[in-house]
Design a protein around this motif. Sequence first.
Motif, PDB file in Angstrom:
ATOM      1  N   ARG A 228       7.052   5.773   1.415  1.00 41.95           N
ATOM      2  CA  ARG A 228       7.685   7.034   1.062  1.00 41.95           C
ATOM      3  C   ARG A 228       6.812   7.873   0.134  1.00 41.95           C
ATOM      4  O   ARG A 228       7.315   8.573  -0.756  1.00 41.95           O
ATOM      5  CB  ARG A 228       9.051   6.788   0.389  1.00 41.95           C
ATOM      6  N   ALA A 229       5.507   7.778   0.338  1.00 38.71           N
ATOM      7  CA  ALA A 229       4.597   8.510  -0.537  1.00 38.71           C
ATOM      8  C   ALA A 229       4.666  10.016  -0.282  1.00 38.71           C
ATOM      9  O   ALA A 229       4.478  10.814  -1.192  1.00 38.71           O
ATOM     10  CB  ALA A 229       3.160   8.014  -0.330  1.00 38.71           C
ATOM     11  N   THR A 230       4.937  10.399   0.958  1.00 41.44           N
ATOM     12  CA  THR A 230       4.889  11.815   1.326  1.00 41.44           C
ATOM     13  C   THR A 230       5.806  12.657   0.451  1.00 41.44           C
ATOM     14  O   THR A 230       5.419  13.723  -0.050  1.00 41.44           O
ATOM     15  CB  THR A 230       5.265  11.979   2.815  1.00 41.44           C
TER      16      THR A 230
ATOM     17  N   ASP B  30       0.859  -1.178   0.000  1.00 39.27           N
ATOM     18  CA  ASP B  30       0.000   0.000   0.000  1.00 39.27           C
ATOM     19  C   ASP B  30       0.901   1.235   0.000  1.00 39.27           C
ATOM     20  O   ASP B  30       1.813   1.322   0.824  1.00 39.27           O
ATOM     21  CB  ASP B  30      -0.871  -0.016   1.268  1.00 39.27           C
ATOM     22  N   PRO B  31       0.662   2.191  -0.877  1.00 38.97           N
ATOM     23  CA  PRO B  31       1.566   3.361  -0.938  1.00 38.97           C
ATOM     24  C   PRO B  31       1.625   4.141   0.374  1.00 38.97           C
ATOM     25  O   PRO B  31       2.632   4.785   0.661  1.00 38.97           O
ATOM     26  CB  PRO B  31       0.956   4.241  -2.036  1.00 38.97           C
ATOM     27  N   GLY B  32       0.566   4.079   1.166  1.00 33.89           N
ATOM     28  CA  GLY B  32       0.491   4.877   2.379  1.00 33.89           C
ATOM     29  C   GLY B  32       1.175   4.264   3.586  1.00 33.89           C
ATOM     30  O   GLY B  32       1.275   4.893   4.629  1.00 33.89           O
ATOM     31  N   ILE B  33       1.634   3.019   3.453  1.00 32.89           N
ATOM     32  CA  ILE B  33       2.249   2.324   4.590  1.00 32.89           C
ATOM     33  C   ILE B  33       3.696   2.001   4.244  1.00 32.89           C
ATOM     34  O   ILE B  33       3.964   1.129   3.419  1.00 32.89           O
ATOM     35  CB  ILE B  33       1.448   1.049   4.951  1.00 32.89           C
ATOM     36  N   PHE B  34       4.614   2.724   4.844  1.00 31.09           N
ATOM     37  CA  PHE B  34       6.045   2.570   4.601  1.00 31.09           C
ATOM     38  C   PHE B  34       6.385   2.659   3.113  1.00 31.09           C
ATOM     39  O   PHE B  34       7.235   1.927   2.614  1.00 31.09           O
ATOM     40  CB  PHE B  34       6.571   1.257   5.217  1.00 31.09           C
TER      41      PHE B  34
ATOM     42  N   LEU C 251       1.797  -1.848  12.998  1.00 30.16           N
ATOM     43  CA  LEU C 251       2.677  -2.035  11.851  1.00 30.16           C
ATOM     44  C   LEU C 251       3.887  -1.130  12.082  1.00 30.16           C
ATOM     45  O   LEU C 251       3.735   0.081  12.289  1.00 30.16           O
ATOM     46  CB  LEU C 251       1.960  -1.650  10.552  1.00 30.16           C
ATOM     47  N   ALA C 252       5.065  -1.717  12.061  1.00 26.77           N
ATOM     48  CA  ALA C 252       6.257  -0.925  12.354  1.00 26.77           C
ATOM     49  C   ALA C 252       7.393  -1.376  11.444  1.00 26.77           C
ATOM     50  O   ALA C 252       7.332  -2.438  10.827  1.00 26.77           O
ATOM     51  CB  ALA C 252       6.646  -1.079  13.825  1.00 26.77           C
ATOM     52  N   THR C 253       8.406  -0.557  11.363  1.00 27.24           N
ATOM     53  CA  THR C 253       9.554  -0.900  10.521  1.00 27.24           C
ATOM     54  C   THR C 253      10.680  -1.461  11.376  1.00 27.24           C
ATOM     55  O   THR C 253      10.874  -1.055  12.520  1.00 27.24           O
ATOM     56  CB  THR C 253      10.124   0.341   9.806  1.00 27.24           C
TER      57      THR C 253
ATOM     58  N   CYS D 258      15.069   2.395  10.567  1.00 29.86           N
ATOM     59  CA  CYS D 258      14.592   3.774  10.664  1.00 29.86           C
ATOM     60  C   CYS D 258      15.588   4.697   9.960  1.00 29.86           C
ATOM     61  O   CYS D 258      16.611   4.248   9.457  1.00 29.86           O
ATOM     62  CB  CYS D 258      14.389   4.188  12.112  1.00 29.86           C
TER      63      CYS D 258
END
Lengths: 247, 247
Positions: free
Chosen positions: A93-95, A87-91, A139-141, A144
Motif C-alpha cells: 500500500r505504498a502508493t 518490501d514496501p513496493g510489493i503489496f 507474486l499475487a494476493t 483483493c
Amino acid sequence: MISLVGAGPGAADLLTLRALRCLQRADVIFYDRLVDPEVLAHARPGAERIYVGKAVGACDWPQERIDAVIVAAALQGKRVVRLKSGDPGIFGRATEELAAARRHGIPTEIVPGVTAASAAGAALGRALTERGETDRLVLATGTCRPGDDAPDWGAMLMPGTTLALYMGVSQAARIEANLLAAGVPDRASVEIVSHASGADQRIVTCCLGTLARTVRRQGVENPAIIVIRRPKGELSCSALHPLRRVG
Amino acid sequence: MISLVGAGPGAADLLTLRALRCLQRADVIFYDRLVDPEVLAHARPGAERIYVGKAVGACDWPQERIDAVIVAAALQGKRVVRLKSGDPGIFGRATEELAAARRHGIPTEIVPGVTAASAAGAALGRALTERGETDRLVLATGTCRPGDDAPDWGAMLMPGTTLALYMGVSQAARIEANLLAAGVPDRASVEIVSHASGADQRIVTCCLGTLARTVRRQGVENPAIIVIRRPKGELSCSALHPLRRVG
C-alpha cells in the motif's frame, strides 16, 4: 522526509543495513502489525514508535488515517519512517502514502526490503525459479479490494511458473477450486510457509487437491506464503500421456 | 556448510544483517559478476574471494564448474559463502548448487536478499503493485535456456499485472513484438532501470511501441529491469471505448 522502509519478512537480521540506518535516525516510526518487535529494537531510544497495524477486516487504522498521521508528523519537521513488513513496493500500500506525501510537497524515499516470498523459498531450501522448469515467478494476493473480482490464480499458473500467494490462507478453498478448474493437476505439490523467517515459522506441505482441508485441519495461519510450482515438464507429460497426471 | 547468500541488488547497504554476518564468518567467498566490490569489502580480511562470474554467453565459469569448486571447498572444511546478486532464489541458479551440495551430504542454507525488481521499484519511487490496479507482480527473464521456446511475456501481462523483466535489454525487440501481439497497447508506459540501486543507476522511460528503439538509441545496458504496468482500468476502457486506447 518520509522514508518508506522495508522491514523484511520477519527475522530481525533480514533487515538491510540501509533500513537499519533509517531506523536509527528516525524521530518517529509508524509500524505495521507484522513488523517484529526485534526490528523496532534497532530504533534509537528516543524515537516515537506508533503502531498503525491493520488487522484484516478491522478498521482502527484505515489507510486514509495512516496517510494523514504520517503526513502530519513530517509537516512537524520530524524524520518519519514508515516501516512496512517485507518490501514496501510489493503489496505494501505504498502508493497511497507516497501520493499523500507528494500532495503536501514532502520528499519521499523507498528503502527496498526482502519480500516474504524470498524468505519462504529460503525456508523451503529451494529456489523459486528453476532454469528450464519455472522461468517466471508470480507474486499475487489471496485477497483483493472489496467489490473487485477474485483474482484468477489459474490463469497465472501457466506451465513454467511458480506462484507465490501472499496472505492466501483464508482463501484456500477458492484458490484450490480456481486452480483445479484451470487444469492444474490435483497432485501438484503445494508448500505453505507461515511466518516465514520468524521465530514461529512453520512449513506445511500438501497436494493441491487437499489444500483447503490441510489449511483447516492444521490450523495454518496468516501471514503465510502459499507456493505452488507448475514446471514446464508437467504440460508435456499431460499432453503426451493424458491419463498420467504428473503433480 | 555452504551458504547461498543474497548480496542484494547492487548498493552495498542493501545487504541484510544476516548476509553481513555470513560474509564476516566465511573462509571463502565465491561471488558473481554483478556483486558490488563494496559488498565484498564486508568480508573479513583473511577470507579468500573467488570470482566465478558468468559473462552472458561466455563459458569461463559454466554452472557445473561452479558447483564443483564450491563443493570442493566445503569438503575441505571451509565455511563457504556463495554470494549471488539479488535474492538467490530468484533467477539465481540456486537449484544446481544446492543439488550438488546435497549429493555430497553438505549442509546448505539460503540467506534471502533484496531482489532487483524491488530496487527498481524503489528507484522509480513507486510501488510495483497498486491495490485495485495491479494485484500481481510477474518476475520473468528476458532470456531462457538455449533451445527452449522464448517466454510468452504477453500471456503473463494480463490486465491487473505489473511485469518486471530481468536482464531483458538484449531481447527488447522480441519483448516489444510479443507484447504488442498480445494486445498490450503500444502507448503502455515502460520504465527501464539499469544497475538498480548502484552508483551507475540509470532510468529510461518510453512507450512499449518504442522500447527496442529506445534501448538501442540510448545504449541501455544490462543488468536492467524492464517494468511494464498493465492496470485493470486499461481493459475496461478499451472494452467501453474500443477506439480509445489507454496506455
